[in-house]
Every structure is written in structure tokens, then in C-alpha cells.
Design an enzyme around this catalytic site. Structure first.
Site, PDB file in Angstrom:
ATOM      1  CB  SER A 262      -7.655   3.468   3.148  1.00 19.90           C
ATOM      2  OG  SER A 262      -6.873   2.861   4.153  1.00 19.90           O
TER       3      SER A 262
ATOM      4  CB  SER B 176      -8.190   0.490   5.975  1.00 23.33           C
ATOM      5  OG  SER B 176      -8.865   1.712   6.107  1.00 23.33           O
TER       6      SER B 176
ATOM      7  CE  LYS C 291      -3.816   1.801   2.897  1.00 19.09           C
ATOM      8  NZ  LYS C 291      -4.627   1.439   4.079  1.00 19.09           N
TER       9      LYS C 291
END
Length: 434
Positions: free
Chosen positions: A147, A171, A73
Site C-alpha cells: 500500500s 506494503s 505515507k
């Protein structure tokens, strides 16, 4: 192919790190419309894959992940790659590489790309005005979740074998559930976030997104730098918090979950109703996370507010307006909620509940329909996952059904530090749900 299958093929000489990377790159091209990747340098990735291939031919291995292509990420700094965290605002100073990334590399992993994310990790849709929306792996007209949306989509579509994500309120678990993969949020502090861009230091967790529970367990041990024995019961007792779920599911997910509960006794599991009275958790979480996030981004918020999208800027400004007393009150209220969760977990092996109230909504959805009526998107989705980030306990999301043709995920939640138990029970469920 999952991570451990690929590892076996490498070890038996049936594939090479370069071949695995080429497959990941081909899939990245084929699914470029999903917008999963934030950064990719193909030439550099091939050079590293070639080095790893040559080492393997000579009988040298760097570690248990030698030559396996993974993504991270875009809030984890990776040496030689930019870190933008999905924003145009300047970020606070970050090191060259996050500790968790270093652990994966030391184990021999090939981190070949960064994945797109909700701006500064403050959101759960995966839609981002600066980088474009990450699109669902199954249906590109729907949300990928956030996210860690890019990570979940990459794993689902075979753009790498697994991904490193983070979870502050759901997330890892929400995108995993939306895209039909496994996401594990370990106990708070189990995986170091040193060097990563924080959102809420007291609530952030690092963890893997993978194809299977066994892959998630394998990666968590490497990320944590310690053994996590899989110690779970042969016939688990599941606590189901029906009071907590009241009015919080959509009709389709409710039906699928009820069907699962009816099937579990036939699989030699016990289902027990437990009370989980977490009134106020949503408000406590929102206060606490926004207060901490606003202090992390305070300089950029004051000097370059235009670098944040309007929605994220508004949430950060709301956090900046909170006082230290507001924050301390939220911390105290969290402790009261923690005791309620401890009580709910007594006498059961794990809590069992859906990871999402509805299948992934269409892109742009701002409100959704639950049993209790229309709710804002954020409240509807994050309410099911945030208590377990707020309270720091291990929580696993794995696929369990399809609703409207879309995957929906199940959460397994255990007591603090019982990560091995949660993963063992997740593996038990995965084997039977297949």
C-alpha cells in the site's frame, strides 16, 4: 543522489535545504502523471526550507537529518497536513502528528509532502478509485504496488530523498521491489506506530523506503530512537526455502533468482536449501488482519459504508463477520508458524527469496500467471511477503535483477530483533549486485 550523499553536500556547503527542496518540487511537477503525492503545500514547504537553510548558515543544526526533504505515507498524521489514508470514509480519531513523524522532524527532516496509498492500506496494487492509481516509476502503464506505492514512486523518481511507509503484509517491500528501490520492514515494534492509522495492530510495521541500504539503516536508527549496529558475517550463509517457493514464481523471476543462486558461491557466500513449511499462512494472515481492520473501521463501516470502495468494503465486512473464536484460532496458529520460521533460520545467517513472483503487472490486472498456473493477484504477490509481517521478523527488499525491462526485488529475512544483521547482509548484497 541518495540521502547520505545529500547530507554530505549540505554539511560541506555544496547545497542548501532550499535547493534540495526545489529539486524535489521540480521532479514532483515533472512526474505528476505518476500520482505519487496525496498532499503538497509548496509555499509552506519553501518557508520551512528557508528556515532550515538560514539555521545551517548560522551553524545551527536540528539533528542528523537537518534540511533533508522527505515524504510520509498518508496514514501518518503530519502537523498542518490532512490525513485521508486514501479513503472517503471517516477515519477514527488521530492525533496531530504520529510519533515516527515527530522523530524525523526532531532530527531536522523537512517532511514536505504526503504520499498516495492503497485505500486504508488494505491492498497491494496501489490502485485506488478515490485518488486514482499510483503509476509505476519505470513504466506508468504498470502498477506501483501497495500500500506504500506513492512512497516508493516518490523515492524512485527523486521526489524527496526517502519516505516513511508502513508494511502489514508486504506494503513496504512490494512497492520497493516494483519500483527498484530499497524497502525495510524492521522487527515488529522496533519503529513506533503510535499516532498512525492502524490496519492490523498485531501485524503493522513502520519503516523506510530509500535509495540504498545504508540510507534505510540510517533512517531506521532515527525512527527507532536507538542504535542498530551493523553486525553481519563477511561470508554469509543464505537459507533458500525452495519448498516454499515451489510453484510461487513466474518464469522470468525464477530464472533471475536461479542465476543469482549460481553466482553467490563465487562471491564467497554459502547457499543452503532450507525447509519453510508455512502451509495455511495466507489464510491465518487474512483472518487475523481482516478481523483487526474491521474493528478499527467498524463505526465508519456501519455509518458510512459508501465511503469505502467496493473491494475494500467487502474485505472489511468479511472481517466483521469473523468471530472472536476465529480470531483466537488465527493467533494460536500464528504461534505454530512462528516456530517453523525459527527452525528454518537455524544454521543460516538469513533467508533469501524474491520479494515478488513477477515484474509489476499492468494496471487493472486481477489474475497473473505463475509456474503453477493462474492465481489471483493478491494471493500471487502477498504470499511471498506476508509470512514475515505476520511473524514480525525483519525483512529487507532490494533490487537484484530486471525482468521484462522492469526491476525485481530480493528479500533478506532474519530472526526477530536481528535488524542489524539483515541490514548488514543487505549492504553486502547491494555492493556485489551493483
Amino acid at each position: 543522489m541518495d540521502l547520505l550523499e545529500a547530507k554530505h553536500l549540505l554539511e560541506t556547503g555544496k547545497t542548501t535545504p532550499l535547493a534540495l527542496l526545489e529539486e524535489a518540487l521540480e521532479r514532483a511537477k515533472a512526474y505528476a502523471d505518476r500520482n505519487a503525492l496525496a498532499y503538497l503545500d509548496e509555499e509552506r514547504a519553501r518557508e520551512e526550507a528557508l528556515r532550515l537553510t538560514e539555521e545551517l548558515k548560522r551553524g545551527q543544526t536540528r539533528g542528523p537529518l537537518h534540511g533533508l526533504p522527505l515524504t510520509a505515507k498518508d496514514l501518518f498524521p503530519v502537523k498542518g497536513m490532512p490525513t485521508r489514508a486514501g479513503t472517503r470514509a471517516p477515519l477514527p480519531p488521530l492525533p496531530e502528528e504520529a510519533l515516527a513523524v515527530g522523530r524525523l522532524k526532531e532530527a531536522g527532516a523537512l517532511i514536505f509532502a504526503k504520499t498516495n496509498m492503497h485505500e486504508v492500506a488494505l491492498g497491494i496494487t496501489g490502485e485506488n478509485p478515490w485518488t486514482g492509481p499510483v503509476r509505476n516509476a519505470v513504466d506508468p502503464t504498470r502498477q506501483a504496488g501497495g500500500s506504500s506505492g506513492g512512497s516508493a514512486v516518490a523515492v524512485a523518481l527523486g521526489i524527496g530523498l526517502a519516505s516513511l511507509g508502513s508494511d502489514t503484509g508486504g506494503s513496504i517491500r512490494i512497492p520497493a521491489a516494483f519500483n527498484g528501490v530499497v524497502g525495510f520492514k524492521p522487527s515488529y515494534g522496533r519503529v513506533s506506530l503510535e499516532g498512525a492509522l492502524p490496519l492490523s495492530r498485531s501485524t503493522d510495521h513502520g519503516g523506510p523506503l530509500a535509495k540504498t541500504v545504508r540510507d534505510a539503516h540510517f533512517l531506521t536508527e532515527i525512527l527507532a530512537g536507538e542504535s542498530i549496529p551493523l553486525e553481519g558475517p563477511q561470508n554469509p550463509t543464505f537459507g533458500v526455502p525452495l519448498d516454499f517457493l515451489e510453484g510461487r514464481l513466474g518464469v522470468g523471476v525464477r530464472k533471475a533468482f536461479t542465476r543469482l543462486l549460481e553466482d553467490l558461491p563465487g562471491l564467497r557466500a554459502t547457499v543452503k536449501e532450507v525447509s519453510l513449511p508455512l502451509e495455511g499462512a495466507y489464510e491465518v494472515y487474512t483472518r487475523l488482519v481482516r478481523y483487526e481492520a474491521a474493528r478499527i473501521h467498524e463505526k465508519a463501516l456501519k455509518e458510512h459504508p459508501e465511503g469505502f470502495s467496493p473491494q475494500v468494503r467487502e474485505a472489511l465486512l468479511a472481517g466483521l463477520a469473523l468471530t472472536e473464536k476465529d480470531y483466537r484460532d488465527a493467533v494460536a496458529e500464528r504461534e505454530v508458524l512462528r516456530l517453523k520460521l525459527v527452525k528454518a533460520l537455524r544454521g543460516v545467517d538469513a533467508l533469501l527469496l524474491p520479494a515478488q513472483p513477477l515484474p509489476a503487472p499492468p494496471l487493472g490486472a486481477e489474475e497473473v500467471e505463475l509456474e503453477s498456473g493462474r492465481k489471483s493477484h493478491r494471493e500471487a504477490f502477498i504470499t511471498l511477503t506476508l509470512p514475515f509481517s505476520l511473524l514480525g521478523v525483519p525483512a529487507l527488499a532490494l533490487p537484484f535483477a530486471k525482468v521484462e525491462g522492469m526491476p525485481v526485488g530480493l528479500q533478506v529475512v532474519g530472526p526477530y530483533a536481528e535488524d542489524g544483521r539483515v541490514l548488514a547482509i543487505g549492504g553486502w548484497l547491494e555492493a556485489r549486485l551493483r
